[in-house]
Design a protein around this motif. Structure first.
Motif, PDB file in Angstrom:
ATOM      1  N   LEU A   1       0.706  10.924   0.820  1.00 17.15           N
ATOM      2  CA  LEU A   1      -0.747  11.075   0.639  1.00 17.15           C
ATOM      3  C   LEU A   1      -1.432  11.319   1.980  1.00 17.15           C
ATOM      4  CD1 LEU A   1      -1.540   8.250  -1.973  1.00 17.15           C
ATOM      5  CD2 LEU A   1      -1.344  10.705  -2.390  1.00 17.15           C
ATOM      6  N   ASP A   2      -1.032  10.559   3.001  1.00 16.44           N
ATOM      7  CA  ASP A   2      -1.662  10.702   4.324  1.00 16.44           C
ATOM      8  C   ASP A   2      -1.412  12.079   4.924  1.00 16.44           C
ATOM      9  OD1 ASP A   2      -2.684   8.184   4.187  1.00 16.44           O
ATOM     10  OD2 ASP A   2      -1.243   7.257   5.553  1.00 16.44           O
ATOM     11  N   GLU A   3      -0.183  12.589   4.747  1.00  9.74           N
ATOM     12  CA  GLU A   3       0.178  13.849   5.404  1.00  9.74           C
ATOM     13  C   GLU A   3      -0.277  15.080   4.635  1.00  9.74           C
ATOM     14  OE1 GLU A   3       4.101  16.122   7.313  1.00  9.74           O
ATOM     15  OE2 GLU A   3       4.270  14.086   6.501  1.00  9.74           O
ATOM     16  N   TYR A   4      -0.151  15.044   3.305  1.00  9.62           N
ATOM     17  CA  TYR A   4      -0.370  16.263   2.521  1.00  9.62           C
ATOM     18  C   TYR A   4      -1.673  16.281   1.716  1.00  9.62           C
ATOM     19  CZ  TYR A   4       4.580  17.051   3.537  1.00  9.62           C
ATOM     20  OH  TYR A   4       5.778  17.230   4.174  1.00  9.62           O
ATOM     21  N   VAL A   5      -2.176  15.119   1.347  1.00 11.51           N
ATOM     22  CA  VAL A   5      -3.314  15.091   0.425  1.00 11.51           C
ATOM     23  C   VAL A   5      -4.630  14.770   1.121  1.00 11.51           C
ATOM     24  CG1 VAL A   5      -4.247  14.066  -1.691  1.00 11.51           C
ATOM     25  CG2 VAL A   5      -1.770  14.405  -1.449  1.00 11.51           C
ATOM     26  N   LYS A   6      -4.635  13.752   1.968  1.00  9.97           N
ATOM     27  CA  LYS A   6      -5.893  13.325   2.593  1.00  9.97           C
ATOM     28  C   LYS A   6      -6.598  14.428   3.372  1.00  9.97           C
ATOM     29  CE  LYS A   6      -5.742   8.311   2.771  1.00  9.97           C
ATOM     30  NZ  LYS A   6      -6.020   7.119   3.582  1.00  9.97           N
ATOM     31  N   PRO A   7      -5.873  15.229   4.180  1.00  8.28           N
ATOM     32  CA  PRO A   7      -6.580  16.292   4.907  1.00  8.28           C
ATOM     33  C   PRO A   7      -7.292  17.271   3.974  1.00  8.28           C
ATOM     34  CG  PRO A   7      -4.403  15.937   5.843  1.00  8.28           C
ATOM     35  CD  PRO A   7      -4.456  15.151   4.572  1.00  8.28           C
ATOM     36  N   ALA A   8      -6.676  17.560   2.817  1.00 13.23           N
ATOM     37  CA  ALA A   8      -7.279  18.501   1.872  1.00 13.23           C
ATOM     38  C   ALA A   8      -8.521  17.923   1.217  1.00 13.23           C
ATOM     39  CB  ALA A   8      -6.252  18.899   0.805  1.00 13.23           C
ATOM     40  N   VAL A   9      -8.456  16.665   0.779  1.00 17.68           N
ATOM     41  CA  VAL A   9      -9.626  16.092   0.112  1.00 17.68           C
ATOM     42  C   VAL A   9     -10.729  15.789   1.124  1.00 17.68           C
ATOM     43  CG1 VAL A   9      -8.279  15.159  -1.809  1.00 17.68           C
ATOM     44  CG2 VAL A   9      -8.695  13.721   0.173  1.00 17.68           C
ATOM     45  N   ALA A  10     -10.358  15.503   2.385  1.00 12.83           N
ATOM     46  CA  ALA A  10     -11.375  15.289   3.419  1.00 12.83           C
ATOM     47  C   ALA A  10     -12.162  16.567   3.665  1.00 12.83           C
ATOM     48  CB  ALA A  10     -10.728  14.803   4.714  1.00 12.83           C
ATOM     49  N   SER A  11     -11.478  17.714   3.615  1.00  9.24           N
ATOM     50  CA  SER A  11     -12.179  18.982   3.820  1.00  9.24           C
ATOM     51  C   SER A  11     -13.166  19.256   2.694  1.00  9.24           C
ATOM     52  CB  SER A  11     -11.170  20.131   3.932  1.00  9.24           C
ATOM     53  OG  SER A  11     -10.536  20.359   2.682  1.00  9.24           O
ATOM     54  N   ASP A  12     -12.955  18.622   1.543  1.00  7.83           N
ATOM     55  CA  ASP A  12     -13.879  18.752   0.415  1.00  7.83           C
ATOM     56  C   ASP A  12     -14.915  17.630   0.384  1.00  7.83           C
ATOM     57  OD1 ASP A  12     -12.758  21.072  -0.571  1.00  7.83           O
ATOM     58  OD2 ASP A  12     -11.327  20.027  -1.852  1.00  7.83           O
ATOM     59  N   GLY A  13     -14.928  16.787   1.421  1.00  3.64           N
ATOM     60  CA  GLY A  13     -15.926  15.724   1.498  1.00  3.64           C
ATOM     61  C   GLY A  13     -15.559  14.458   0.764  1.00  3.64           C
ATOM     62  N   GLY A  14     -14.268  14.235   0.560  1.00  2.00           N
ATOM     63  CA  GLY A  14     -13.852  13.040  -0.178  1.00  2.00           C
ATOM     64  C   GLY A  14     -12.706  12.312   0.489  1.00  2.00           C
ATOM     65  N   ASN A  15     -12.137  11.349  -0.245  1.00  2.00           N
ATOM     66  CA  ASN A  15     -11.020  10.558   0.277  1.00  2.00           C
ATOM     67  C   ASN A  15     -10.206  10.026  -0.895  1.00  2.00           C
ATOM     68  OD1 ASN A  15      -9.566   9.223   2.463  1.00  2.00           O
ATOM     69  ND2 ASN A  15     -10.336   7.323   1.599  1.00  2.00           N
ATOM     70  N   ILE A  16      -8.923   9.788  -0.639  1.00  2.00           N
ATOM     71  CA  ILE A  16      -8.044   9.189  -1.638  1.00  2.00           C
ATOM     72  C   ILE A  16      -7.325   8.020  -0.990  1.00  2.00           C
ATOM     73  CG2 ILE A  16      -6.179  10.819  -1.113  1.00  2.00           C
ATOM     74  CD1 ILE A  16      -5.377  10.608  -4.105  1.00  2.00           C
ATOM     75  N   GLN A  17      -7.251   6.900  -1.696  1.00  2.00           N
ATOM     76  CA  GLN A  17      -6.582   5.704  -1.169  1.00  2.00           C
ATOM     77  C   GLN A  17      -5.529   5.224  -2.157  1.00  2.00           C
ATOM     78  OE1 GLN A  17      -9.582   2.748  -0.238  1.00  2.00           O
ATOM     79  NE2 GLN A  17      -9.673   3.425   1.876  1.00  2.00           N
ATOM     80  N   PHE A  18      -4.380   4.866  -1.632  1.00  2.00           N
ATOM     81  CA  PHE A  18      -3.322   4.269  -2.449  1.00  2.00           C
ATOM     82  C   PHE A  18      -3.730   2.863  -2.858  1.00  2.00           C
ATOM     83  CE2 PHE A  18       0.371   1.421  -2.555  1.00  2.00           C
ATOM     84  CZ  PHE A  18       1.167   2.036  -3.518  1.00  2.00           C
ATOM     85  N   ILE A  19      -3.540   2.544  -4.149  1.00  2.00           N
ATOM     86  CA  ILE A  19      -3.860   1.195  -4.640  1.00  2.00           C
ATOM     87  C   ILE A  19      -2.584   0.416  -4.943  1.00  2.00           C
ATOM     88  CG2 ILE A  19      -5.042  -0.164  -6.423  1.00  2.00           C
ATOM     89  CD1 ILE A  19      -6.908   1.328  -4.539  1.00  2.00           C
ATOM     90  N   SER A  20      -1.714   1.007  -5.792  1.00  2.00           N
ATOM     91  CA  SER A  20      -0.498   0.283  -6.161  1.00  2.00           C
ATOM     92  C   SER A  20       0.530   1.224  -6.787  1.00  2.00           C
ATOM     93  CB  SER A  20      -0.825  -0.849  -7.158  1.00  2.00           C
ATOM     94  OG  SER A  20      -1.320  -0.298  -8.375  1.00  2.00           O
ATOM     95  N   TYR A  21       1.761   0.728  -6.860  1.00  2.23           N
ATOM     96  CA  TYR A  21       2.852   1.465  -7.509  1.00  2.23           C
ATOM     97  C   TYR A  21       3.607   0.499  -8.411  1.00  2.23           C
ATOM     98  CZ  TYR A  21       7.537   3.488  -8.047  1.00  2.23           C
ATOM     99  OH  TYR A  21       8.721   3.948  -8.561  1.00  2.23           O
ATOM    100  N   GLU A  22       3.812   0.915  -9.663  1.00  2.00           N
ATOM    101  CA  GLU A  22       4.550   0.098 -10.627  1.00  2.00           C
ATOM    102  C   GLU A  22       5.943   0.696 -10.800  1.00  2.00           C
ATOM    103  OE1 GLU A  22       2.213   0.149 -14.160  1.00  2.00           O
ATOM    104  OE2 GLU A  22       0.459  -0.776 -13.224  1.00  2.00           O
TER     105      GLU A  22
END
Length: 300
Positions: free
Chosen positions: A231-252
């Protein structure tokens, strides 16, 4: 009183080293000094020039970069310099005397659309904050003088601030073509005055949260760590460029389900479900075969 913490950051040039600080120290301006006379506006830079190996001092929003003469290696002196900078800041030492500064860069802010039609991203030519902040009401915004003032506009629903931009979510009562210019000018004028974007205690709270997250990372299972890194390497930069953010919560592990939180422009975005399923979920399935089957999100 908020405590200053300083950390070392190497650069690609072995004669230059950065001392990163956990707070903004220059009211969003950058300064470069080549000698002690040029450093008159900065008591801190003048003090650093008393070190015989300091060739150049560069001070920016949350870091100090020093270039050395070849008489020493950084590994031999960097720890002592770090301690000196940290002690100076925590003793209330002045970084820049604003009255001595004659040149100021003009502030520019431009509006940028996002995939979420209810959100516009206002991007500044200056760093605004060290860490991200999201406020969904004026009560939550007490930590941010800027967000508090933005909530006085009746059409502002939420405010998301990160690095050099402010994402604003509007209520349906207003159309962007009627309010974008007003908001852009308000944000530009606010930054230009040099007023605080967030209070010092807000930065400290965030630092504690980040430190806690770092500690939690070490206690997570290997799959959760892999998910966070992806998420940090591939996803966060993309959503940041769109004015947002994604955070990991949990994994089952038993259901192979990943929970994440969407913030800023990603929160409530009509395309976020598609992005999660066709983008993030497929990426995690492909990169972690047999470990991830589903990604579910909550809005921040």
């Amino acid at each position: 009183m908020n405590t200053f913490k300083v950390s070392l950051q190497e650069t690609s040039n072995d004669t230059i080293i950065k001392f990163e600080i956990n707070q903004i120290i220059t009211k969003h301006q950058s300064y470069e000094f080549n000698n002690i006379d040029e450093a008159k506006p900065s008591p801190l830079a003048q003090q650093l020039f008393y070190l015989p190996f300091v060739k150049k001092v560069y001070i920016s929003w949350n870091f100090i970069a020093l270039e050395r003469y070849s008489i020493v290696e950084w590994k031999d002196v960097q720890d002592e310099v770090l301690e000196q900078i940290e002690a100076y800041l925590n003793d209330g030492g002045v970084v820049i005397e604003e009255s001595q500064v004659t040149k100021k860069k003009p502030v520019t802010v431009y509006a940028e659309s996002t995939p979420n039609p209810a959100v516009i991203k206002f991007v500044a030519n200056k760093k605004l904050v060290v860490s991200l902040f999201e406020f969904t009401s004026i009560d939550e915004a007490k930590e941010s003088p800027l967000a508090t003032e933005l909530f006085h506009f009746p059409f502002v629903k939420s405010v998301f601030i990160d690095e050099n931009y402010v994402s604003i979510t509007k209520y349906d009562i207003a159309e962007w073509q009627d309010i974008t210019m007003e908001l852009r000018e308000f944000i530009r004028n606010y930054i230009e005055t040099g007023k605080d974007i967030v209070n010092a205690n807000a930065s400290q709270t965030t630092e504690k949260t980040e430190a806690q997250s770092a500690n939690n990372f070490e206690s997570l299972d290997d799959t959760s760590k892999e998910i966070i890194n992806i998420l940090d390497e591939y996803v966060k930069p993309a959503v940041a460029s769109d004015g947002g953010n994604i955070q990991f919560i949990s994994y089952e592990a038993d259901t192979k389900k990943v929970h994440v939180m969407l913030q800023g422009a990603c929160s409530g975005c009509p395309s976020s479900t598609y992005t999660l399923k066709s983008g993030i979920e497929n990426m995690l399935k492909e990169m972690l075969p047999g470990k991830v089957e589903m990604v579910e999100a909550i809005n921040g």
